[in-house]
Design a protein around this motif. Sequence first.
Motif, PDB file in Angstrom:
ATOM      1  N   SER A  79      68.762 -53.385  59.906  1.00 32.36           N
ATOM      2  CA  SER A  79      68.971 -54.229  61.063  1.00 32.36           C
ATOM      3  C   SER A  79      68.693 -53.351  62.275  1.00 32.36           C
ATOM      4  O   SER A  79      69.457 -52.428  62.569  1.00 32.36           O
ATOM      5  CB  SER A  79      70.406 -54.757  61.077  1.00 32.36           C
ATOM      6  N   VAL A  80      67.571 -53.590  62.911  1.00 35.41           N
ATOM      7  CA  VAL A  80      67.186 -52.766  64.054  1.00 35.41           C
ATOM      8  C   VAL A  80      67.848 -53.349  65.301  1.00 35.41           C
ATOM      9  O   VAL A  80      67.804 -54.561  65.524  1.00 35.41           O
ATOM     10  CB  VAL A  80      65.648 -52.743  64.240  1.00 35.41           C
TER      11      VAL A  80
ATOM     12  N   VAL B  62      71.861 -49.792  60.020  1.00 38.55           N
ATOM     13  CA  VAL B  62      71.476 -50.155  61.389  1.00 38.55           C
ATOM     14  C   VAL B  62      70.615 -49.042  61.979  1.00 38.55           C
ATOM     15  O   VAL B  62      70.910 -47.851  61.828  1.00 38.55           O
ATOM     16  CB  VAL B  62      72.715 -50.453  62.261  1.00 38.55           C
ATOM     17  N   ILE B  63      69.517 -49.446  62.609  1.00 40.82           N
ATOM     18  CA  ILE B  63      68.564 -48.508  63.195  1.00 40.82           C
ATOM     19  C   ILE B  63      68.581 -48.712  64.710  1.00 40.82           C
ATOM     20  O   ILE B  63      68.384 -49.829  65.195  1.00 40.82           O
ATOM     21  CB  ILE B  63      67.151 -48.762  62.612  1.00 40.82           C
ATOM     22  N   TYR B  64      68.839 -47.636  65.435  1.00 40.51           N
ATOM     23  CA  TYR B  64      68.957 -47.705  66.907  1.00 40.51           C
ATOM     24  C   TYR B  64      68.150 -46.533  67.449  1.00 40.51           C
ATOM     25  O   TYR B  64      68.680 -45.453  67.674  1.00 40.51           O
ATOM     26  CB  TYR B  64      70.452 -47.597  67.241  1.00 40.51           C
ATOM     27  N   LEU B  65      66.848 -46.736  67.559  1.00 37.31           N
ATOM     28  CA  LEU B  65      65.919 -45.651  67.851  1.00 37.31           C
ATOM     29  C   LEU B  65      64.974 -46.032  68.983  1.00 37.31           C
ATOM     30  O   LEU B  65      64.751 -47.206  69.247  1.00 37.31           O
ATOM     31  CB  LEU B  65      65.073 -45.354  66.597  1.00 37.31           C
ATOM     32  N   PRO B  66      64.385 -45.027  69.630  1.00 41.76           N
ATOM     33  CA  PRO B  66      63.328 -45.331  70.604  1.00 41.76           C
ATOM     34  C   PRO B  66      62.036 -45.676  69.861  1.00 41.76           C
ATOM     35  O   PRO B  66      61.990 -45.640  68.633  1.00 41.76           O
ATOM     36  CB  PRO B  66      63.186 -44.023  71.383  1.00 41.76           C
ATOM     37  N   MET B  67      60.969 -45.985  70.612  1.00 39.51           N
ATOM     38  CA  MET B  67      59.679 -46.313  69.996  1.00 39.51           C
ATOM     39  C   MET B  67      58.961 -45.032  69.567  1.00 39.51           C
ATOM     40  O   MET B  67      58.069 -44.533  70.266  1.00 39.51           O
ATOM     41  CB  MET B  67      58.818 -47.104  70.980  1.00 39.51           C
ATOM     42  N   VAL B  68      59.370 -44.502  68.441  1.00 44.21           N
ATOM     43  CA  VAL B  68      58.738 -43.319  67.861  1.00 44.21           C
ATOM     44  C   VAL B  68      58.390 -43.681  66.419  1.00 44.21           C
ATOM     45  O   VAL B  68      58.983 -44.615  65.866  1.00 44.21           O
ATOM     46  CB  VAL B  68      59.688 -42.093  67.912  1.00 44.21           C
ATOM     47  N   PRO B  69      57.434 -42.977  65.803  1.00 40.60           N
ATOM     48  CA  PRO B  69      57.042 -43.337  64.435  1.00 40.60           C
ATOM     49  C   PRO B  69      58.228 -43.356  63.474  1.00 40.60           C
ATOM     50  O   PRO B  69      58.240 -44.118  62.505  1.00 40.60           O
ATOM     51  CB  PRO B  69      56.052 -42.239  64.045  1.00 40.60           C
ATOM     52  N   GLU B  70      59.245 -42.549  63.772  1.00 41.44           N
ATOM     53  CA  GLU B  70      60.415 -42.508  62.883  1.00 41.44           C
ATOM     54  C   GLU B  70      61.128 -43.855  62.811  1.00 41.44           C
ATOM     55  O   GLU B  70      61.845 -44.127  61.846  1.00 41.44           O
ATOM     56  CB  GLU B  70      61.390 -41.410  63.328  1.00 41.44           C
ATOM     57  N   ALA B  71      60.941 -44.707  63.813  1.00 39.07           N
ATOM     58  CA  ALA B  71      61.556 -46.033  63.740  1.00 39.07           C
ATOM     59  C   ALA B  71      60.916 -46.827  62.592  1.00 39.07           C
ATOM     60  O   ALA B  71      61.602 -47.449  61.780  1.00 39.07           O
ATOM     61  CB  ALA B  71      61.398 -46.774  65.068  1.00 39.07           C
ATOM     62  N   VAL B  72      59.592 -46.765  62.517  1.00 45.03           N
ATOM     63  CA  VAL B  72      58.889 -47.449  61.423  1.00 45.03           C
ATOM     64  C   VAL B  72      59.220 -46.765  60.088  1.00 45.03           C
ATOM     65  O   VAL B  72      59.445 -47.428  59.074  1.00 45.03           O
ATOM     66  CB  VAL B  72      57.362 -47.460  61.680  1.00 45.03           C
ATOM     67  N   ILE B  73      59.257 -45.434  60.119  1.00 46.19           N
ATOM     68  CA  ILE B  73      59.573 -44.689  58.897  1.00 46.19           C
ATOM     69  C   ILE B  73      60.956 -45.089  58.379  1.00 46.19           C
ATOM     70  O   ILE B  73      61.149 -45.310  57.182  1.00 46.19           O
ATOM     71  CB  ILE B  73      59.465 -43.162  59.170  1.00 46.19           C
ATOM     72  N   ALA B  74      61.920 -45.217  59.284  1.00 47.72           N
ATOM     73  CA  ALA B  74      63.280 -45.591  58.862  1.00 47.72           C
ATOM     74  C   ALA B  74      63.304 -47.003  58.267  1.00 47.72           C
ATOM     75  O   ALA B  74      63.969 -47.250  57.254  1.00 47.72           O
ATOM     76  CB  ALA B  74      64.233 -45.491  60.052  1.00 47.72           C
ATOM     77  N   MET B  75      62.566 -47.924  58.873  1.00 48.21           N
ATOM     78  CA  MET B  75      62.529 -49.295  58.347  1.00 48.21           C
ATOM     79  C   MET B  75      61.895 -49.294  56.953  1.00 48.21           C
ATOM     80  O   MET B  75      62.411 -49.894  56.004  1.00 48.21           O
ATOM     81  CB  MET B  75      61.724 -50.207  59.297  1.00 48.21           C
ATOM     82  N   GLN B  76      60.773 -48.596  56.840  1.00 46.28           N
ATOM     83  CA  GLN B  76      60.077 -48.542  55.556  1.00 46.28           C
ATOM     84  C   GLN B  76      60.931 -47.839  54.486  1.00 46.28           C
ATOM     85  O   GLN B  76      60.889 -48.208  53.311  1.00 46.28           O
ATOM     86  CB  GLN B  76      58.743 -47.791  55.713  1.00 46.28           C
ATOM     87  N   ALA B  77      61.703 -46.833  54.914  1.00 43.49           N
ATOM     88  CA  ALA B  77      62.542 -46.110  53.947  1.00 43.49           C
ATOM     89  C   ALA B  77      63.645 -47.026  53.418  1.00 43.49           C
ATOM     90  O   ALA B  77      63.986 -46.987  52.232  1.00 43.49           O
ATOM     91  CB  ALA B  77      63.137 -44.860  54.595  1.00 43.49           C
ATOM     92  N   CYS B  78      64.209 -47.855  54.289  1.00 44.51           N
ATOM     93  CA  CYS B  78      65.209 -48.827  53.831  1.00 44.51           C
ATOM     94  C   CYS B  78      64.573 -49.756  52.804  1.00 44.51           C
ATOM     95  O   CYS B  78      65.115 -49.994  51.725  1.00 44.51           O
ATOM     96  CB  CYS B  78      65.731 -49.661  55.000  1.00 44.51           C
ATOM     97  N   ALA B  79      63.387 -50.277  53.167  1.00 39.84           N
ATOM     98  CA  ALA B  79      62.706 -51.211  52.270  1.00 39.84           C
ATOM     99  C   ALA B  79      62.413 -50.552  50.928  1.00 39.84           C
ATOM    100  O   ALA B  79      62.468 -51.191  49.876  1.00 39.84           O
ATOM    101  CB  ALA B  79      61.413 -51.691  52.921  1.00 39.84           C
ATOM    102  N   ARG B  80      62.137 -49.257  50.959  1.00 33.75           N
ATOM    103  CA  ARG B  80      61.773 -48.565  49.729  1.00 33.75           C
ATOM    104  C   ARG B  80      62.917 -48.560  48.712  1.00 33.75           C
ATOM    105  O   ARG B  80      62.713 -48.613  47.517  1.00 33.75           O
ATOM    106  CB  ARG B  80      61.398 -47.117  50.046  1.00 33.75           C
ATOM    107  N   ILE B  81      64.159 -48.496  49.219  1.00 32.46           N
ATOM    108  CA  ILE B  81      65.305 -48.427  48.291  1.00 32.46           C
ATOM    109  C   ILE B  81      66.091 -49.744  48.273  1.00 32.46           C
ATOM    110  O   ILE B  81      67.199 -49.801  47.748  1.00 32.46           O
ATOM    111  CB  ILE B  81      66.235 -47.243  48.635  1.00 32.46           C
TER     112      ILE B  81
END
Length: 655
Positions: free
Chosen positions: A167-168, A143-162
């Motif tokens: 679930s944001v 689960v991703i609970y982040l503000p609108m910072v690039p790390e939100a996209v990075i976290a989503m992409q990192a999940c997809a990578r592995i």
Amino acid sequence: MGNETIQSTLTENRLFPPPAAFSRGASIDDGQRLEHLCSEASRDPASFWARHAQEEITWHKPFSSALDRSRAPHFAWFADGELNISFNCLDRHLARRGDKTAIIWHGDRGETRHLSYREIHGEVCRLANAMRARGIQPGDRVVIYLPMVPEAVIAMQACARIGAIHSVVFGGFSAEALRDRIEDAQARLLITADGGHRAGKIIELKRAADRALDHGCASIESVIVLARTGHGVPMKEGRDEWWHAVVAAMPAHCEPTWVGAEHPLFLLYTSGSTGKPKGIQHSTGGYLLGAIVTCKWVFDLTESDVFWCTADVGWVTGHSYVAYGPLALGATEVMYEGTPTYPHGGRFWELCERHGVTIFYTAPTAIRALMKLGDDIPTQFDLSKIRLLGTVGEPINPEAWMWYYIHVGKERCPIVDTWWQTETGSIMVSPVPGVTALKPGSCARPLPGIVAGIVDEAGNDIAAPDQGGYLVIKEPWPSMVRTIWGDDQRFKDTYFRRFGDSLYVTGDSARRDADGYYWIMGRVDDVLNVAGHRLGTMEIESALVAHARVAEAAVVGRPDELTGEAVVAFVVLKGQRPAGDERVALAKELRGWVTEQIGAIARPADIRFSDNLPKTRSGKIMRRLIRAIARGEEITQDTSTLENEAILDQLREKQ
Ligand code: WTA
């Protein structure tokens, strides 16, 4: 809801042909080309989508068949193909445009960051390695609970990578809402931040996360915390770790996990007509294809564009058009942490000028809010780079459309009014900007390969123009919802029961005019649309009745000039109906309570107290009656079956 109630009152006759200068450079530049795509799709939809999937996606292992209907309505696309989305969004650009800016981020306090494809790739790999090191396996939920910072996209992409399923949860949701989603998904890892900046205030994300975890969420083993605000938050020994610390020792290379095309990419919770939000489950291959082709067809997106979709990554729009689509195409995109009107009402236009935005995509509610501030605000900024405008989330009223067209687009930019849903994964009905003549308030026609229809109560096509009916999709499409997480039955009941296995029920009503243009008329279920956000009336009702003093509650919408719809709650208390100051205080308390239970977006605009609620003899709340009262309309219904007619006066009473 009967057909007689799906009636259209809008009549809009203006027509805006695509500006020639736009059409000349567009990838779909004339009607013939579009017609060709549509006829290819209607001849053989599966091969049409297969051709695009081969052309647009880099497959690790090619697929051999496009569509599998054997488990309908759980349709499968490109099922034996293998791919990785993060590879498609990042790695495949490294050789040619690794140093190109992928994300231009603009913070609430005015700071900016430019991140290249190579930098994002490195950060994604580091975080993906850190998650693997913590035992996160393919199929695990994060689960991703982040503000609108690039790390939100990075976290989503990192999940997809592995191969982990993200679930944001929107940062505006409360601790309770976060807890419900974590528990439903049985997530092992939570990625959050100490806080976020929004309109000059700090949003306490970590503290909300702690409240959620203190009251359940037993499945969470670790929490990764991004230091965004640095304002000091408690960290729990053995559970919480700082993002920068966990990635520090990790290599900037991470072999992607190749997954089957049907492997779930994400769950996104959305409101339905019961009290419990649904975890909409999306696939990998079909979803990516939907995001890519719509970026091309609808946004005419190319490598040279600077694309800005203002949606938060907590909504589906922020998934398809922030986290995935634009990156898969190698474009540059803007990501913004703050709100449209802070620190001033020209903030959106200032950012468009400063970052050279060429395509701007936002919600009608934002346009209405900015329109109210005056025509002279956008004129203070250089918006000449913008070539295309878009809207999403709710019907746009023609007045707001015209304002957007004239004052932002300077009458040279087409507007794409895009209709779609969390469940559809990508845009379904929209103008194709180089070709379609625009009608303010209409989302034009279904895209190639999308077979939409309008049917009556019995599921029969409504052929006559301008007659309202149920909006349905008649053929499966690649980016469609696969199921509701953990509840296949609810998936079938919600989307494929009313008219059988082969008609997807959108929950919206619509009409088609004599030119074949679609006009969305609103929801036909118990779902409200407040500022473009979906809210289930039942969800708000359950929140209200969870309050110690509330016996019963009914929630309906009434039109609102700014937010489209506003929440009106009718409340029956345990004990006496309050009066005077007590009534005012209690209404305030209940508003705060709903904010705590769900989030500020669900906060009722009006709360009315009554001794009981109007019900039918079978005990069903008379929603149409309540809706009419909330809207201040004349009551035309037969109220003779009401136990207590006097409550009508109570219900009408404003607090
Ligand atoms: C509404 C947002 C009119 C509709 C992408 C739909 C729209 C719901 C439009 C989905 C539009 C979305 N015109 N209504 N262009 N776009 N809607 O799941 O009622 O947050 O069913 O997805 O928003 O909302 P959701």
